[in-house]
Write a protein that holds these residues in place. Structure first.
Motif, PDB file in Angstrom:
ATOM      1  N   ASP A  41      20.994   6.130   2.055  1.00  0.00           N
ATOM      2  CA  ASP A  41      20.190   7.336   2.121  1.00  0.00           C
ATOM      3  C   ASP A  41      20.698   8.019   3.391  1.00  0.00           C
ATOM      4  O   ASP A  41      20.370   7.610   4.507  1.00  0.00           O
ATOM      5  CB  ASP A  41      18.711   6.971   2.233  1.00  0.00           C
ATOM      6  CG  ASP A  41      17.822   8.170   2.489  1.00  0.00           C
ATOM      7  OD1 ASP A  41      18.340   9.278   2.766  1.00  0.00           O
ATOM      8  OD2 ASP A  41      16.588   7.994   2.423  1.00  0.00           O
ATOM      9  N   LYS A  42      21.509   9.024   3.241  1.00  0.00           N
ATOM     10  CA  LYS A  42      22.216   9.615   4.373  1.00  0.00           C
ATOM     11  C   LYS A  42      21.290  10.262   5.402  1.00  0.00           C
ATOM     12  O   LYS A  42      21.711  10.558   6.510  1.00  0.00           O
ATOM     13  CB  LYS A  42      23.256  10.606   3.874  1.00  0.00           C
ATOM     14  CG  LYS A  42      24.284   9.944   2.966  1.00  0.00           C
ATOM     15  CD  LYS A  42      25.654  10.002   3.537  1.00  0.00           C
ATOM     16  CE  LYS A  42      26.652   9.239   2.719  1.00  0.00           C
ATOM     17  NZ  LYS A  42      27.066   9.823   1.486  1.00  0.00           N
ATOM     18  N   SER A  43      20.014  10.446   5.067  1.00  0.00           N
ATOM     19  CA  SER A  43      19.082  10.970   6.064  1.00  0.00           C
ATOM     20  C   SER A  43      18.658   9.873   7.032  1.00  0.00           C
ATOM     21  O   SER A  43      18.049  10.147   8.060  1.00  0.00           O
ATOM     22  CB  SER A  43      17.843  11.578   5.387  1.00  0.00           C
ATOM     23  OG  SER A  43      17.060  10.566   4.771  1.00  0.00           O
ATOM     24  N   ARG A  44      18.989   8.613   6.703  1.00  0.00           N
ATOM     25  CA  ARG A  44      18.583   7.479   7.546  1.00  0.00           C
ATOM     26  C   ARG A  44      19.756   6.770   8.217  1.00  0.00           C
ATOM     27  O   ARG A  44      19.631   6.249   9.308  1.00  0.00           O
ATOM     28  CB  ARG A  44      17.796   6.479   6.721  1.00  0.00           C
ATOM     29  CG  ARG A  44      16.513   7.046   6.189  1.00  0.00           C
ATOM     30  CD  ARG A  44      15.814   6.063   5.291  1.00  0.00           C
ATOM     31  NE  ARG A  44      14.557   6.601   4.850  1.00  0.00           N
ATOM     32  CZ  ARG A  44      13.384   6.173   5.261  1.00  0.00           C
ATOM     33  NH1 ARG A  44      13.294   5.197   6.119  1.00  0.00           N
ATOM     34  NH2 ARG A  44      12.285   6.726   4.809  1.00  0.00           N
ATOM     35  N   CYS A  45      20.901   6.685   7.522  1.00  0.00           N
ATOM     36  CA  CYS A  45      22.082   6.025   8.090  1.00  0.00           C
ATOM     37  C   CYS A  45      23.302   6.387   7.249  1.00  0.00           C
ATOM     38  O   CYS A  45      23.191   7.152   6.294  1.00  0.00           O
ATOM     39  CB  CYS A  45      21.891   4.510   8.155  1.00  0.00           C
ATOM     40  SG  CYS A  45      21.722   3.727   6.545  1.00  0.00           S
ATOM     41  N   ASP A  46      24.445   5.815   7.590  1.00  0.00           N
ATOM     42  CA  ASP A  46      25.661   6.136   6.843  1.00  0.00           C
ATOM     43  C   ASP A  46      26.065   4.980   5.931  1.00  0.00           C
ATOM     44  O   ASP A  46      25.552   3.871   6.051  1.00  0.00           O
ATOM     45  CB  ASP A  46      26.801   6.487   7.811  1.00  0.00           C
ATOM     46  CG  ASP A  46      27.106   5.348   8.764  1.00  0.00           C
ATOM     47  OD1 ASP A  46      27.586   4.293   8.304  1.00  0.00           O
ATOM     48  OD2 ASP A  46      26.853   5.517   9.977  1.00  0.00           O
TER      49      ASP A  46
END
Length: 109
Positions: A41-46
């Motif tokens: 979930d790119k809003s949280r990590c890569d």
């Protein structure tokens, strides 16, 4: 296949290269319900963070990295750090500890 043909590959070579990334119809582990892709979930990590965690922990839950780096000649598929398959905790533990891919594991059993 069309993309490789556009790059000048022969029909045979284009098909072979495409099959490293896309399964033939009715042969996909996803279609058969055996595998899933796991991404961040790119809003949280890569993705790299997720892939690193998965490589260290997925086996504890019965999952294996289906197409590991360095095993392309054995699996016939390029490295896919997001593609995981459920094999059960016991098999996943053995595959992880022996650093083998599914084909190598099945060959031994």
């Amino acid at each position: 296949i069309d993309a490789y043909l556009a790059e000048g590959y022969s029909e045979r070579k284009a098909r072979k290269e495409a099959e490293k990334w896309v399964a033939k119809p009715n042969y996909s582990e996803h279609q058969l319900g055996l595998a899933l892709d796991i991404n961040a979930d790119k809003s949280r990590c890569d993705n790299d963070t997720i892939y690193q965690w998965l490589s260290q922990n997925a086996y504890r839950y019965g999952f294996i990295l289906r197409y590991p780096e360095g095993k392309e000649d054995i699996t016939g598929i390029d490295y896919e750090p997001w593609h995981y398959r459920y094999v059960g905790k016991e098999a996943a533990q053995e595959i992880q500890s022996e650093n083998v891919c599914l084909e190598e594991y099945l060959e031994k059993t």
